[in-house]
Write a protein that holds these residues in place. Sequence first.
Motif, PDB file in Angstrom:
ATOM      1  N   GLN A 236       1.353  -1.219  -0.108  1.00 11.14           N
ATOM      2  CA  GLN A 236       0.313   0.061   0.438  1.00 11.14           C
ATOM      3  C   GLN A 236       1.223   1.366   0.309  1.00 11.14           C
ATOM      4  N   ILE A 237       1.680   1.745   0.769  1.00  9.60           N
ATOM      5  CA  ILE A 237       2.696   2.818   0.769  1.00  9.60           C
ATOM      6  C   ILE A 237       3.416   2.700  -0.597  1.00  9.60           C
ATOM      7  N   ASN A 238       4.240   1.442  -0.946  1.00  7.32           N
ATOM      8  CA  ASN A 238       4.975   1.248  -2.171  1.00  7.32           C
ATOM      9  C   ASN A 238       3.789   2.141  -3.531  1.00  7.32           C
ATOM     10  N   ALA A 239       2.390   2.130  -3.205  1.00  8.14           N
ATOM     11  CA  ALA A 239       1.182   2.275  -4.437  1.00  8.14           C
ATOM     12  C   ALA A 239       1.257   4.098  -4.224  1.00  8.14           C
ATOM     13  N   PHE A 240       1.364   4.443  -3.108  1.00 10.63           N
ATOM     14  CA  PHE A 240       1.324   5.731  -2.567  1.00 10.63           C
ATOM     15  C   PHE A 240       2.685   6.555  -2.851  1.00 10.63           C
ATOM     16  N   ALA A 241       3.533   5.801  -2.999  1.00  9.20           N
ATOM     17  CA  ALA A 241       4.688   6.578  -3.455  1.00  9.20           C
ATOM     18  C   ALA A 241       5.075   6.654  -4.953  1.00  9.20           C
ATOM     19  N   ALA A 242       4.151   5.681  -5.871  1.00  4.16           N
ATOM     20  CA  ALA A 242       4.098   5.508  -7.164  1.00  4.16           C
ATOM     21  C   ALA A 242       2.918   6.885  -7.447  1.00  4.16           C
ATOM     22  N   ALA A 243       1.914   7.492  -7.313  1.00  5.84           N
ATOM     23  CA  ALA A 243       1.435   8.220  -7.246  1.00  5.84           C
ATOM     24  C   ALA A 243       1.475   9.209  -6.469  1.00  5.84           C
ATOM     25  N   GLY A 244       2.500   9.694  -6.254  1.00  8.97           N
ATOM     26  CA  GLY A 244       3.301  10.611  -5.735  1.00  8.97           C
ATOM     27  C   GLY A 244       2.874  11.317  -4.566  1.00  8.97           C
ATOM     28  N   VAL A 245       1.949  10.839  -3.135  1.00  7.24           N
ATOM     29  CA  VAL A 245       1.084  11.050  -2.396  1.00  7.24           C
ATOM     30  C   VAL A 245       2.989  11.687  -1.450  1.00  7.24           C
ATOM     31  N   ASP A 246       2.185  13.134  -1.192  1.00  6.55           N
ATOM     32  CA  ASP A 246       2.964  14.187  -0.361  1.00  6.55           C
ATOM     33  C   ASP A 246       3.210  13.047   1.433  1.00  6.55           C
ATOM     34  N   VAL A 247       2.303  12.341   2.261  1.00  6.41           N
ATOM     35  CA  VAL A 247       2.575  11.499   3.312  1.00  6.41           C
ATOM     36  C   VAL A 247       2.355  10.733   3.384  1.00  6.41           C
ATOM     37  N   VAL A 248       2.010   9.977   4.131  1.00  7.96           N
ATOM     38  CA  VAL A 248       1.944   8.171   4.622  1.00  7.96           C
ATOM     39  C   VAL A 248       1.411   8.530   5.868  1.00  7.96           C
ATOM     40  N   HIS A 249       0.176   8.010   6.443  1.00  7.76           N
ATOM     41  CA  HIS A 249      -0.508   8.410   7.393  1.00  7.76           C
ATOM     42  C   HIS A 249      -1.284   7.746   7.632  1.00  7.76           C
ATOM     43  N   ALA A 250      -0.448   6.654   8.968  1.00 11.80           N
ATOM     44  CA  ALA A 250      -1.424   5.183   9.593  1.00 11.80           C
ATOM     45  C   ALA A 250      -2.020   5.780  10.858  1.00 11.80           C
ATOM     46  N   MET A 251      -2.805   5.782  10.758  1.00 14.89           N
ATOM     47  CA  MET A 251      -4.120   5.897  12.147  1.00 14.89           C
ATOM     48  C   MET A 251      -5.155   4.824  12.883  1.00 14.89           C
ATOM     49  N   THR A 252      -5.682   4.784  14.095  1.00 10.51           N
ATOM     50  CA  THR A 252      -5.083   4.473  14.654  1.00 10.51           C
ATOM     51  C   THR A 252      -5.248   3.162  14.662  1.00 10.51           C
ATOM     52  N   MET A 253      -3.720   3.010  15.455  1.00  5.81           N
ATOM     53  CA  MET A 253      -3.039   2.474  15.655  1.00  5.81           C
ATOM     54  C   MET A 253      -3.037   1.941  16.991  1.00  5.81           C
ATOM     55  N   THR A 254      -3.408   0.566  17.494  1.00  9.68           N
ATOM     56  CA  THR A 254      -3.184  -0.239  18.310  1.00  9.68           C
ATOM     57  C   THR A 254      -1.993  -0.662  19.401  1.00  9.68           C
ATOM     58  N   GLY A 255      -0.631  -0.685  18.614  1.00  3.76           N
ATOM     59  CA  GLY A 255       0.279  -0.774  19.756  1.00  3.76           C
ATOM     60  C   GLY A 255       1.054  -0.694  18.570  1.00  3.76           C
ATOM     61  N   PRO A 256       2.992  -0.599  19.561  1.00  7.70           N
ATOM     62  CA  PRO A 256       3.454   0.002  18.636  1.00  7.70           C
ATOM     63  C   PRO A 256       4.181  -0.639  17.820  1.00  7.70           C
ATOM     64  N   ALA A 257       4.298  -1.668  17.439  1.00  2.05           N
ATOM     65  CA  ALA A 257       5.311  -3.298  16.628  1.00  2.05           C
ATOM     66  C   ALA A 257       4.510  -2.493  15.544  1.00  2.05           C
ATOM     67  N   GLU A 258       3.171  -2.410  15.415  1.00  2.00           N
ATOM     68  CA  GLU A 258       2.860  -2.123  13.749  1.00  2.00           C
ATOM     69  C   GLU A 258       3.160  -1.055  13.279  1.00  2.00           C
ATOM     70  N   ALA A 259       3.153   0.029  14.706  1.00  2.00           N
ATOM     71  CA  ALA A 259       3.373   1.899  14.072  1.00  2.00           C
ATOM     72  C   ALA A 259       4.952   1.683  13.188  1.00  2.00           C
ATOM     73  N   ILE A 260       5.844   0.594  14.042  1.00  2.00           N
ATOM     74  CA  ILE A 260       7.061   0.915  13.751  1.00  2.00           C
ATOM     75  C   ILE A 260       7.921   0.301  12.620  1.00  2.00           C
ATOM     76  N   GLY A 261       6.854  -0.901  11.936  1.00  2.00           N
ATOM     77  CA  GLY A 261       6.984  -1.923  10.422  1.00  2.00           C
ATOM     78  C   GLY A 261       5.907  -0.914   9.080  1.00  2.00           C
ATOM     79  N   ILE A 262       5.187   0.214   9.776  1.00  2.00           N
ATOM     80  CA  ILE A 262       4.435   1.134   9.099  1.00  2.00           C
ATOM     81  C   ILE A 262       5.454   1.662   8.682  1.00  2.00           C
TER      82      ILE A 262
END
Length: 292
Positions: A132-158
């Motif tokens: 999903q992040i690579n698709a955003f990059a290909a489309a020229g998004v300005d920033v990635v925003h991971a919302m409603t994160m419920t724990g640190p590990a998934e956030a670190i991976g993103i």
Amino acid sequence: MLQWVTDGGLETDLLFHHGVDLPEFAAFPLVEDSNGRKLLTDYFVQYAAIAAAAGAGLVLETPTWRANADWGAKVGYDAAALDRVNQAAVDLVRSTPTDVPLRVSGSIGPRGDGYVAAGTEADEAAEYHAPQINAFAAAGVDVVHAMTMTGPAEAIGIVRAARAAGLPVGISFTVETDGRLPDGTPLSAAVASVDAAAAPDWFGVNCAHPTHVSPGLDGGDWQQRITTFRPNASTLTHEELDAMEILDEGDRPLLRSSTEALLATLPSVTTLGGCCGTDASHVALLWGVQQA
């Protein structure tokens, strides 16, 4: 100091105010339908008007919070289709008519439910969210925003996946009524652990009423890392909201007063909008402007 208006609770607005069927709470399929694109554009234009009235910039989130492999499969999207729709979502948001500065934010949701504690493997999360992040990059998004994160590990991976794609990234946690993440981690500890392992550009809090966030604040320097706030309208718990069949639009004066009180303790917040149960009228209220 507030500088950027962002949008409200897209999915709850579509469901309860427009009668749109959203299987699995997924809004992204609307991007591929002409009526859906018009509905989304009309939604975004409301926030452009608020930003103009407030003399602020505009951050708009792509309607892709559910556009990952697990949730996508439940509504009939394979990897190729998800790549297509994530890129198309960036293009759609970029085309929003506005006279104010616009940042297009690629919205990423948790692999699981936004109200349930996530896994503990950061590397697995990085691999999972990378397409999903690579698709955003290909489309020229300005920033990635991971919302409603419920724990640190998934956030670190993103964060790791976003860095690999060369994109700025923000992480927004959600909290329960005690100011702790759904996995029990104090908000302060979550920010500290993610910063230590893979620091994002900024943090935020979303999908929680201001009165639920306040218990998680201790006045520490870590609070300066929080620059985005998107509150829920309701004071109900996540469990109660999950069981609701009607929309709780909340006590608006309380939402405004408690948001103002919270922002007084978080002067680093620059971006303000809403989350579940909020619409453009709530965000206009928080910004102190008249909605057109």
